[in-house]
Design an enzyme around this catalytic site. Structure first.
Site, mmCIF file in Angstrom:
data_model
loop_
_atom_site.group_PDB
_atom_site.id
_atom_site.type_symbol
_atom_site.label_atom_id
_atom_site.label_comp_id
_atom_site.label_asym_id
_atom_site.label_seq_id
_atom_site.Cartn_x
_atom_site.Cartn_y
_atom_site.Cartn_z
ATOM 1 N N LYS A 116 -6.652 -8.242 11.915
ATOM 2 C CA LYS A 116 -6.692 -6.807 11.629
ATOM 3 C C LYS A 116 -8.151 -6.452 11.421
ATOM 4 O O LYS A 116 -8.834 -7.084 10.601
ATOM 5 C CB LYS A 116 -5.880 -6.559 10.359
ATOM 6 C CG LYS A 116 -6.028 -5.204 9.704
ATOM 7 C CD LYS A 116 -5.100 -5.179 8.489
ATOM 8 C CE LYS A 116 -4.978 -3.836 7.855
ATOM 9 N NZ LYS A 116 -5.998 -3.530 6.875
HETATM 10 P P1 FBP Z 1 -5.845 1.935 5.374
HETATM 11 O O1 FBP Z 1 -5.045 2.238 6.622
HETATM 12 O O2 FBP Z 1 -5.543 2.884 4.269
HETATM 13 O O3 FBP Z 1 -7.311 1.827 5.689
HETATM 14 O O4 FBP Z 1 -5.317 0.520 4.867
HETATM 15 C C1 FBP Z 1 -5.779 -0.660 5.432
HETATM 16 C C2 FBP Z 1 -6.528 -1.488 4.422
HETATM 17 O O5 FBP Z 1 -7.062 -2.661 4.963
HETATM 18 C C3 FBP Z 1 -5.725 -1.813 3.192
HETATM 19 O O6 FBP Z 1 -4.989 -2.984 3.355
HETATM 20 C C4 FBP Z 1 -6.796 -1.918 2.131
HETATM 21 O O7 FBP Z 1 -6.330 -1.588 0.885
HETATM 22 C C5 FBP Z 1 -7.770 -0.904 2.598
HETATM 23 O O8 FBP Z 1 -7.624 -0.730 3.960
HETATM 24 C C6 FBP Z 1 -9.180 -1.331 2.348
HETATM 25 O O9 FBP Z 1 -9.949 -0.185 2.354
HETATM 26 P P2 FBP Z 1 -11.508 -0.237 2.262
HETATM 27 O O10 FBP Z 1 -11.966 -0.325 3.676
HETATM 28 O O11 FBP Z 1 -11.879 1.062 1.631
HETATM 29 O O12 FBP Z 1 -11.875 -1.414 1.430
#
Ligand code: FBP
Length: 276
Positions: free
Chosen positions: A188
């Site tokens: 991811k």
């Molecule tokens: P989002 O679709 O809200 O971006 O979620 C994906 C994710 O990887 C979450 O698993 C995690 O909490 C968040 O994004 C991390 O966000 P950031 O990039 O702000 O650390």
């Protein structure tokens, strides 16, 4: 399905992945934000995680990605209705700024197995001053997951003092290539902003399925839906989305729209009316 799964020699991994992968376009709901970001992500009317999770599961996501505690607490919502990915690393935004470049272990592969997970997930911030800690943890996670035939998803996020633009294509594909090299079964990572550059990212994964990370909520959902269409056309397996779904005006409608677009059953413009 055979295409995505045939490279996995472990029967357990193939079986578990088949429960969370839709080869037409996979949509996984990420929901670790209370830990990662805290209340800033949750407007007044979205404070109850159960309400959000129920809406998303009901709308038909392929899997939910939860921390071990939430996976246990909310098993009445997801079990038997959708797949489960247990994320066993995390951090809070309460930490001092530079220590936010470290994801700590918050659970184990055995926790994930006990919870009935279809995959285990862990973040590596490639380029962080704590890269060494996260890569060591990853190696132990991957090895344990291998023992159980449990797929290991890496959130491969380039992030650190040498990185100016974490969405730059060369930076993203460096992270993706690194994730492949340390044995990720699924990756991811960030979107690079356009289809052509994301194709390069997918190619850098050498056949390991790539999922786009949703990112902050876009003010116009049409833009986000167009990104989903583009990442799919670039050859990615799908997306792992949090904020663009749970902060949407209508969580259920947005989940359905994302799934329809990712699977090519509707264009972003077709479903826009439902989510604007
Ligand atoms: P989002 O679709 O809200 O971006 O979620 C994906 C994710 O990887 C979450 O698993 C995690 O909490 C968040 O994004 C991390 O966000 P950031 O990039 O702000 O650390």
């Amino acid at each position: 399905m055979a295409g995505v799964l045939s490279s996995f020699s472990s029967v357990g991994k193939r079986v578990r992945l088949s429960r969370i992968i839709d080869p037409r376009g996979t949509l996984i709901f990420a929901f670790d934000h209370w830990l990662e970001h805290g209340p800033v992500d949750f407007p007044e009317d979205r404070l109850d995680p159960r309400v959000i999770l129920e809406a998303v599961v009901d709308a038909g996501v392929d899997a939910v990605m939860l921390t071990p505690g939430d996976a246990r607490l909310f098993s009445d919502i997801w079990a038997g209705r959708t797949g489960l990915v247990v994320k066993i690393t995390g951090k809070t935004s309460l930490r001092p700024r530079d220590e936010q470049l470290l994801q700590s272990l918050i659970g184990s592969v055995e926790d994930a197995v006990r919870l009935g997970a279809d995959a285990v997930a862990a973040t590596v911030y490639w380029g962080s001053p704590w890269e060494d800690v996260m890569v060591r943890n990853w190696a132990l996670i991957r090895e344990a997951a291998e023992e159980y035939g449990l797929p290991a998803l890496q959130l491969a996020y380039p992030r650190g003092p040498t990185i100016k633009d974490r969405h730059d294509v060369n930076i993203v594909l460096y992270g993706v290539r690194s994730a492949v090299m340390v044995g990720a079964d699924l990756i991811k990572t960030y979107y690079t902003g356009d289809k052509e550059s994301y194709r390069k990212v997918v190619e850098a994964a050498s056949g390991v399925p790539v999922l786009m990370s949703g990112g902050p909520r876009r003010s116009n959902p049409l833009e986000f839906l167009r990104d989903l269409r583009d990442v799919r056309e670039a050859g990615a397996l799908g997306a792992v989305v949090g904020r663009n779904i749970f902060q949407a005006k209508d969580i259920r409608a947005m989940t359905v729209a994302c799934k329809l677009v990712l699977t090519g059953r509707a264009s972003p413009e077709d479903v826009y009316e439902e989510v604007r």
